[in-house]
Design a protein around this motif. Structure first.
Motif: not given
Length: 551
Positions: A387-404
C-alpha cells in the motif's frame, strides 16, 4: 533578463544567506585571510571536492565575495545541491563525488539572491572581467531562459582565458548542445587551453577525451593515462575514479589491485562512494582476501572468501551516507553470494531504503513478508508495504495487491478490492492485470456477471505482452472458453469493444463506451473486422494477436 525557474525551483531555499553587497571594508590582514580562503575554496572546487569547497565558499558568498558566484551556481546547476541543501552526487554513474552529511541552512530564495548579485556581475562582465562573464553564463544556465546568451557569455569568458568557461564551452561543443555546432576537434582544443593553464579539470577532460577516442595519442608528451594520472595526482575526484575503473576492466592494463589503492586514496579524500566501489572489487572476486588481483574468472569460493571485505566496505559506506551501499548490503544478505543468507538483515537494509522513499525497496519488503521468510505469522505485513508503494503510484504494487485479495492466501479473499486494484493497472496497459480483471468480470465475482465485457478485457490483454507466460496460456484458454458461450453477435460486440478500448488507451472501456444507438453493433459497425484492409483503429500486429485467439 527574466529568470525562468520551474515550479519547484521558484521558491527553492538554497545554501546562501543574505549577501552583504556593500560590506564595510575589512582590515588589511582580514583581506589577506579572505584572499587565501578564496584561493583554497576555489582549488577544492576545481578538484571536485565540493563539500569541502562549500564550507569555505559559502561564508565568502555570505560576505559578498562575487568571485564565489560562478562556482556556487555551478554546483547548484550541476545538481550537487539538492532542494534540502544536502550535497549529493548528481549522477554517480558519471561523476563520483562525496556525500556530505551536513545540511547548509539558508534564508533566501535563489532568485532574491540574484537580484543582489546579478547587477554587479553584469557591470563587471560588461567591462570584460572573465570571471564575471563566466558567472553571468552560470546565471543564464540556472534560469534555462536563453541558451544563446549562455553560450555568448561562455565564449567571451573563454576568449578572455577563463579555464572553466573553456571547459564548459568544450562540453557544449562536444555534445552539440545549446545551439553550438558539434565539433569534437574544437572541443579538445578548448579542453587543452584549460589544461595548459594548469586547470586540473581541464587535464581530466583531455584524458577522458583521449581515452574514449585515441588512448595512444600523445599531446604535450602525455597520452590518455598520462593526462588522467596528472589530474588524479593533483586530487581530482573523477580522474581518480576513471583510473580505478580503467585498471579494473579486462585488458592489457588489467590490475584491480591498483584500483583498490586508488579507491582507498579516494576514501581519504572523503569521496564516500569509493566505499561502494571498493566493496564491488571484493564482491566480484577481482581482488582476493590478500588484496591481490585475481587472475582468471573468479569462482564462487573466491567471492565468498573475500566477501567479508566487501561487506566491511559496504557497511562503512552506508555509515558515511552512501545510499548505494544500502542496496548492496540488502542484496548481499538476500542472495548469499558473498555472505550467508540472512533475510532479517536484508530486510533491515531494504527498510532503510524504503524509509527514504525508494519504491522498489518497499516492494522487496512486501515480497519478503509475503514469502514468509520473516515469519509465517507476519505475512499480512506485506499488504502495508504494498500500500505504501501503491501510494507512490507503483503499478506493480497495485497488481500484487490485486493478486493477494484474489487468492485469499494471507488474508480473506475480497474480490471487490481485487477488482479495484486489477482495474487500476489494467487501465495502465498491463496485460496480466487486464486478463485478471476480465476473469473477475466474466465470473461475476463482484456481483454482476458480464461475459461480453469479460471477453473484451481478455481480448485486450492478448493484444499486449504478458510478464508471466502462465498468464498468457491461461488467457488464451479463457478466451476460447468464453467465446463458445456467446452468440456471434456478442462475440463481435466483445471484439469491437476491445478495439475501442485499445484505441482509447484502455480508458472508458466496456459497454458504457457505446451510445444507445450503437450499443449492439458497437463503433465502426460497418467495418469488416476480418478484412485486413479495413482495420485502421489498431496496428496489424495487435489485430493479429486478437485473431490468433479465435473470434
Amino acid at each position: 533578463m527574466k529568470l525562468n525557474f520551474n515550479a519547484a525551483g521558484k521558491f527553492l531555499t538554497v545554501i546562501w544567506l543574505v549577501v552583504m553587497a556593500f560590506a564595510v571594508p575589512a582590515q588589511a590582514e582580514d583581506n589577506g585571510d579572505k584572499s587565501d580562503k578564496l584561493a583554497a575554496g576555489l582549488k577544492l572546487y576545481e578538484l571536485q571536492q565540493y563539500p569541502q569547497a562549500a564550507k569555505i565558499l559559502i561564508p565568502l558568498a555570505d560576505g559578498g565575495e562575487l568571485r564565489t558566484v560562478a562556482p556556487v551556481l555551478f554546483m547548484y546547476n550541476a545538481g550537487y545541491v539538492e532542494i534540502n541543501s544536502v550535497f549529493e552526487p548528481a549522477n554517480t554513474q558519471t561523476i563520483q563525488i562525496a556525500y556530505a552529511s551536513e545540511k547548509l541552512q539558508s534564508s533566501l530564495k535563489i532568485n532574491e539572491l540574484l537580484k543582489i548579485w546579478q547587477p554587479q556581475i553584469e557591470e563587471k562582465a560588461n567591462h570584460g572581467e572573465a570571471w564575471a562573464e563566466f558567472a553571468l553564463a552560470q546565471i543564464y544556465a540556472l534560469s534555462n531562459d536563453s541558451p544563446e546568451e549562455l553560450i555568448a557569455w561562455l565564449r567571451k569568458a573563454a576568449d578572455h582565458g577563463n579555464s572553466k568557461a573553456q571547459i564548459e564551452l568544450g562540453l557544449a561543443t562536444l555534445a552539440g548542445k545549446n545551439g553550438v555546432e558539434q565539433n569534437p576537434v574544437a572541443a579538445l582544443d578548448l579542453y587543452l587551453a584549460a589544461a595548459r593553464q594548469g586547470d586540473v579539470a581541464g587535464m581530466w577532460q583531455v584524458g577522458g577525451y583521449l581515452l574514449d577516442s585515441d588512448p595512444s595519442r600523445e599531446i604535450d608528451g602525455l597520452n590518455a593515462l598520462g593526462w588522467l594520472q596528472k589530474a588524479a595526482d593533483a586530487g581530482h575526484i573523477s580522474a581518480n575514479f576513471r583510473l580505478a575503473a580503467y585498471f579494473a576492466t579486462a585488458g592489457k592494463n588489467y590490475n584491480p589491485t591498483i584500483s583498490l589503492k586508488i579507491y582507498q586514496k579516494l576514501i581519504e579524500m572523503k569521496a564516500m562512494v569509493a566505499y561502494q566501489a571498493l566493496g564491488d572489487l571484493f564482491a566480484n572476486g577481482l581482488v582476493d582476501k590478500n588484496f591481490q588481483t585475481v587472475v582468471g574468472d573468479p569462482d564462487d569460493r573466491t567471492k565468498m572468501a573475500s566477501g567479508k571485505y566487501a561487506l566491511r566496505y559496504y557497511i562503512l559506506g552506508a555509515e558515511n551516507g552512501d545510499i548505494g551501499c544500502y542496496s548492496k548490503l540488502a542484496l548481499a544478505y538476500l542472495n548469499g553470494k558473498i555472505t550467508r543468507v540472512d533475510y532479517r538483515k536484508s530486510a533491515d537494509w531494504y527498510e532503510k531504503l524504503a524509509d527514504l522513499g525508494e519504491v522498489s525497496a518497499m516492494s522487496m519488503m512486501a515480497k519478503l513478508y509475503q514469502a514468509g521468510v520473516l515469519g509465517m505469522d507476519k505475512r499480512v505485513k506485506a499488504i502495508a508495504w504494498l500500500e505504501k508503494a501503491a501510494a507512490k503510484n507503483d503499478m506493480a504494487a497495485y497488481y500484487q495487491l490485486g493478486q493477494i485479495y484474489d487468492q485469499g492466501d494471507i488474508v480473506t479473499a475480497d474480490y471487490v478490492k481485487s477488482a479495484r486494484y486489477f482495474k487500476r493497472v489494467a487501465e495502465k496497459g498491463l496485460s496480466d492485470a487486464q486478463y485478471e480483471y476480465g476473469k473477475i468480470v466474466s465470473n461475476g465475482d463482484v456481483g454482476h456477471q458480464d461475459l461480453v465485457e469479460g471477453l473484451m478485457w481478455i481480448k485486450v490483454s492478448l493484444s499486449g505482452t504478458f510478464t508471466d507466460g502462465n498468464n498468457l496460456t491461461s488467457a488464451q484458454k479463457s478466451h476460447n472458453e468464453l467465446a463458445v458461450q456467446l452468440s456471434p453477435e456478442d462475440q463481435n460486440l466483445a471484439r469491437t469493444l476491445a478495439l475501442k478500448c485499445i484505441a482509447n488507451e484502455f480508458k472508458k472501456c466496456g459497454r458504457n463506451s457505446l451510445t444507445p444507438a450503437n450499443a449492439n453493433a458497437g463503433p465502426n459497425a460497418n467495418l469488416n473486422l476480418d478484412n485486413p484492409a479495413a482495420k485502421p483503429i489498431i496496428p496489424d500486429s495487435i489485430d493479429r494477436n486478437l485473431d490468433a485467439t479465435g473470434k
